[in-house]
Design an enzyme around this catalytic site. Structure first.
Site, mmCIF file in Angstrom:
data_model
loop_
_atom_site.group_PDB
_atom_site.id
_atom_site.type_symbol
_atom_site.label_atom_id
_atom_site.label_comp_id
_atom_site.label_asym_id
_atom_site.label_seq_id
_atom_site.Cartn_x
_atom_site.Cartn_y
_atom_site.Cartn_z
ATOM 1 N N CYS A 1 -3.527 -6.905 -3.427
ATOM 2 C CA CYS A 1 -2.379 -7.240 -3.398
ATOM 3 C C CYS A 1 -1.964 -8.272 -2.444
ATOM 4 C CB CYS A 1 -1.175 -5.962 -3.212
ATOM 5 S SG CYS A 1 -1.297 -4.887 -4.580
ATOM 6 N N HIS B 1 5.423 -8.384 -0.815
ATOM 7 C CA HIS B 1 4.908 -8.066 -1.967
ATOM 8 C C HIS B 1 5.942 -7.019 -2.856
ATOM 9 C CE1 HIS B 1 2.060 -6.181 -4.693
ATOM 10 N NE2 HIS B 1 1.931 -4.973 -4.072
ATOM 11 N N ASN C 1 4.420 -4.158 -10.546
ATOM 12 C CA ASN C 1 3.469 -4.505 -9.464
ATOM 13 C C ASN C 1 2.553 -5.168 -10.179
ATOM 14 O OD1 ASN C 1 1.666 -4.759 -7.559
ATOM 15 N ND2 ASN C 1 1.820 -2.687 -6.858
#
Length: 327
Positions: free
Chosen positions: A113, A254, A284
């Site tokens: 990520c 994020h 996500n």
């Protein structure tokens, strides 16, 4: 030494939208349960015949159009992804062929990520040396191919998509990249990983149905480490250049879930109105979350040239980092 500047952004999310109610028909969950714990209301899921590089193509073209460039103007392409088209060749070279960027050096990186933050730093370093003029940096994922759709603790979290930025080499006085902090800690590998499919444990007919083939996460432990390290990296990145949280115009974290985003904001003491959040629409998307959010913010008209922009991310590895820019 040269400087760098973001001159174009783009994104792409697959047309297929899967809502929380859709998931509730497949696993034991509900819209309320998912929203309460994650803030996610829907996610975009790629078609079976769409690879990660296919998601990159429209995002790249949107960014090129925004920058007023063609694919042949690119000297460098970096794709950050943990869901590549193939083990090799790297996804960036596949994207190069698809968009016709015949003059670009191409490679991919995998920092989960945090991939886009890492890729930004790598591209910026290469541009600042003066050997490259225009770089395409993309975060892209087809995580739907790596999620166990019978595991409600993970399948509700993730989505597919791609976000892109065009970086240009400029004179040092026009430099936009003010500071960057990258870090990692490999001692927590098994808190967030996919156990099967690499050289350590290859996929075989015998382990085809093993849960280790899919993304596995110990959410509570990941949450604590993510909040602490994301907040600390923002503080450190600002302190090193004598800026404070009050100087930030926009924080793009994020987009893992709203509880992490909120906790990071509280820990660094930033006004919530300065924190950009779109996890409710995309879920996500790992390396793609920050560039997708950047493009949305830029095209909304709220992001202005000269504003201070901070990216911060945390991902499997563990990896984390923060980037401070004067947009």
């Amino acid at each position: 030494m040269k400087g760098i500047k973001i001159i174009g952004t783009g994104k792409y999310a697959p047309e297929n939208i899967v809502t929380n109610d859709d998931l509730a028909e497949k696993v034991e969950t509900s819209h309320e349960w998912i929203v309460t714990r994650t803030g996610i209301e829907q996610r975009h899921i790629a078609a079976d015949d769409q690879a990660t590089s296919d998601l990159c193509v429209p995002a790249a073209q949107n960014a090129l159009d925004d920058a007023g460039l063609t694919a042949e103007d690119l000297d460098l392409i970096i794709v950050a992804t943990l869901s590549p088209d193939k083990p090799f060749p790297n996804t960036a070279t596949i994207l190069q062929r698809k968009i016709g960027a015949k003059n670009a050096a191409c490679f991919s990186i995998e920092a989960a990520c945090t991939g886009f933050v890492y890729a930004m730093e790598v591209a910026s370093s290469m541009l600042r040396c003066g050997n490259y003029k225009n770089a395409l940096v993309i975060g892209a994922e087809k995580l739907s191919s790596q999620v166990n759709w019978s595991d409600r603790n993970t399948c509700v979290l993730f989505g597919d998509g791609a976000g892109a930025a065009i970086l240009e080499s400029v004179e040092e006085k026009d430099n936009s990249l003010l500071n960057s902090i990258l870090a990692s800690d490999g001692t927590h590998e098994e808190l967030l990983h996919t156990a099967i499919g690499g050289s350590a444990t290859p996929a075989t007919a015998e382990n085809l149905d093993d849960p280790g083939r899919y993304l596995q996460m110990q959410g509570r432990e990941v949450f604590k480490l993510a909040v602490t390290n994301m907040a600390n990296s923002v503080k450190k990145a600002l302190e090193e250049i004598n800026l404070s949280v009050d100087d930030i115009d926009w924080l793009i974290p994020h987009q893992a879930n709203v509880r992490i985003i909120s906790a990071v904001g509280d820990k660094i003491g930033i006004n919530s109105e300065k924190v950009f959040v779109n996890v409710q629409k995309y879920g996500n998307t790992s390396a793609a979350t920050i560039p997708i959010a950047l493009d949305e913010l830029a095209r909304s008209g709220e992001l202005k040239r000269g504003q201070i922009l901070v990216f911060v991310a945390f991902g499997g590895g563990f990896t984390w980092g923060a980037t401070v820019l004067k947009y």
